[in-house]
Enzyme design. Structure first.
Site, PDB file in Angstrom:
ATOM      1  N   ARG A   1      -3.145   2.685  -3.094  1.00 62.49           N
ATOM      2  CA  ARG A   1      -1.728   2.586  -3.512  1.00 62.49           C
ATOM      3  C   ARG A   1      -1.237   1.129  -3.485  1.00 62.49           C
ATOM      4  NH1 ARG A   1      -3.031   7.304  -4.196  1.00 62.49           N
ATOM      5  NH2 ARG A   1      -1.636   9.100  -4.001  1.00 62.49           N
TER       6      ARG A   1
ATOM      7  N   SER B   1       4.635  11.857  -2.884  1.00 63.19           N
ATOM      8  CA  SER B   1       4.420  11.453  -1.487  1.00 63.19           C
ATOM      9  C   SER B   1       5.414  10.348  -1.121  1.00 63.19           C
ATOM     10  CB  SER B   1       3.017  10.887  -1.302  1.00 63.19           C
ATOM     11  OG  SER B   1       2.054  11.829  -1.646  1.00 63.19           O
TER      12      SER B   1
ATOM     13  N   GLU C   1       5.691   5.002   0.803  1.00 58.99           N
ATOM     14  CA  GLU C   1       4.964   4.697  -0.420  1.00 58.99           C
ATOM     15  C   GLU C   1       5.975   4.401  -1.539  1.00 58.99           C
ATOM     16  OE1 GLU C   1       3.616   6.922  -3.728  1.00 58.99           O
ATOM     17  OE2 GLU C   1       1.913   7.567  -2.514  1.00 58.99           O
TER      18      GLU C   1
END
Ligand code: EPU
Length: 338
Positions: free
Chosen positions: A164, A238, A334
């Site tokens: 990520r 998420s 995130e």
């Protein structure tokens, strides 16, 4: 390309947070973007580039200009014995691109089916799901440098992809706007169904020799059963990253929590599912007024309608604190909190 003022952003963020931008403009080509960047009234403004708005939590009105990437188009550039190179505009909806690859029987992104967002946003956080990451099929991208308006190319190594992560979230944060991405897709593709739920889902579908289309259908099925549809319940997927912790800490925790799942990352670190940690702390399915933690996946924070971004941020903060207190592990968001 019209410049609009006091622009409502609720339809432009999947969390469905009701905030406004001081200025807003959408661009459909590199030239339009370069023109916008040169406008004297925008030079000094803080800029936010919007893709699908699926990885953002607004906590207040945006005091600057929101530039929405609407560069469309998907084309096959060239083919060799094993690979087909496909170029897609940064403003294409990610799943539309996946559908294009399925129609042309090109393998590589079927596991990334139904990820919300746009093609241009995908490299920024190296989107990933079910054992595949964007970097596995990424060839190169083109991006406009905000300060100079110049179009530059970045290959896979230039992007410094990680979990990520990419150079565009770190050293080059806020400096480039991705206008197109070129993918290298397989013609004789080896499927990756090793991720537990895919195999079981294919079995349930009575499919013995799956095609890329079958794997995509299985992934869509799993996602739809676990993750809330932003069209119905506001969310940004998420909310936290899965934390990487030292094996030494994991070994200690494992004695106390024998069921604690973990995936090896290196000889010395493992990744622990944040969803599991959050669930253990009792947050799964929690509803506070009009927002909360999703009932099927504790990693996803949700807005049931009308929640303020500030309150969702506070909830995230409370979750981080309780996980840290119980496990000594610090979760990191995130999503981008604005
Ligand atoms: N788990 C729980 N409770 C929960 C959620 C998960 O105990 O509420 C446990 C599961 O039982 C399983 C493990 O955590 O053992 C992993 O769960 P899952 O397969 O759902 O995946 P994840 O690690 O929670 C990651 C990605 C997702 C991606 C899935 C599938 C991150 C931050 N998230 O989630 O990506 O779809 O794997 O590959 O890496 C996103 O980034 O927005 C996203 C949805």
């Amino acid at each position: 390309m019209k410049l609009q003022t006091d622009f409502p952003l609720k339809p432009y963020n999947t969390f469905g947070i009701d905030v406004k931008a001081k200025l807003f403009a959408s661009f459909e080509s590199v030239q339009e973007l370069q023109h916008l960047l040169q406008m004297p009234e925008l030079k000094q403004e803080q800029k936010l580039i919007l893709g699908g708005g699926s990885n953002l939590l607004f906590t207040k009105d945006f005091d600057g200009v929101v530039l929405q990437n609407s560069i469309k188009g998907i084309e096959i550039l060239q083919e060799d014995e094993n690979y087909t190179f496909v170029k897609a505009g940064g403003g294409e909806v990610w799943h539309e691109f996946v559908l294009f690859t399925l129609q042309h029987s090109l393998g590589g992104v079927e596991n990334l089916s139904l990820i919300p967002g746009t093609v241009g946003a995908a490299p920024l956080q190296n989107i990933g799901a079910y054992g595949v990451e964007l970097k596995d099929v990424f060839y190169e991208l083109e991006a406009v440098e905000m300060e100079t308006g110049q179009l530059k190319k970045f290959d896979n190594a230039d992007c410094k992809f990680g979990y990520r992560e990419s150079v565009f979230k770190n050293e080059l944060k806020g400096r480039f706007i991705v206008t197109s991405v070129t993918f290298r897709l397989h013609r004789n593709h080896k499927l990756n169904t090793s991720y537990g739920a895919i195999t079981t889902t294919l079995e349930e579908m009575h499919i013995q020799q799956p095609t890329i289309q079958d794997v995509s259908a299985a992934v869509c099925h799993i996602r739809q059963s676990k993750l809330p549809d932003p069209k119905q319940i506001g969310n940004a997927g998420s909310f936290f990253k899965n934390p990487e912790i030292p094996v030494t800490l994991f070994d200690i925790l494992k004695e106390q929590y024998p069921n604690m799942p973990a995936y090896p990352v290196s000889e010395t670190t493992v990744k622990v599912p944040a969803g599991w940690l959050i669930e253990q702390c009792g947050w799964k399915g929690k509803v506070i007024e009009n927002y909360g933690v999703h009932k099927n996946q504790a990693l996803v924070l949700v807005n049931y309608g009308g929640a303020s971004g500030e309150k969702v941020k506070q909830l995230a903060h409370d979750i981080i604190q309780s996980v840290e207190k119980r496990f000594g592990i610090k979760l990191n968001p995130e999503v981008n909190i604005m």
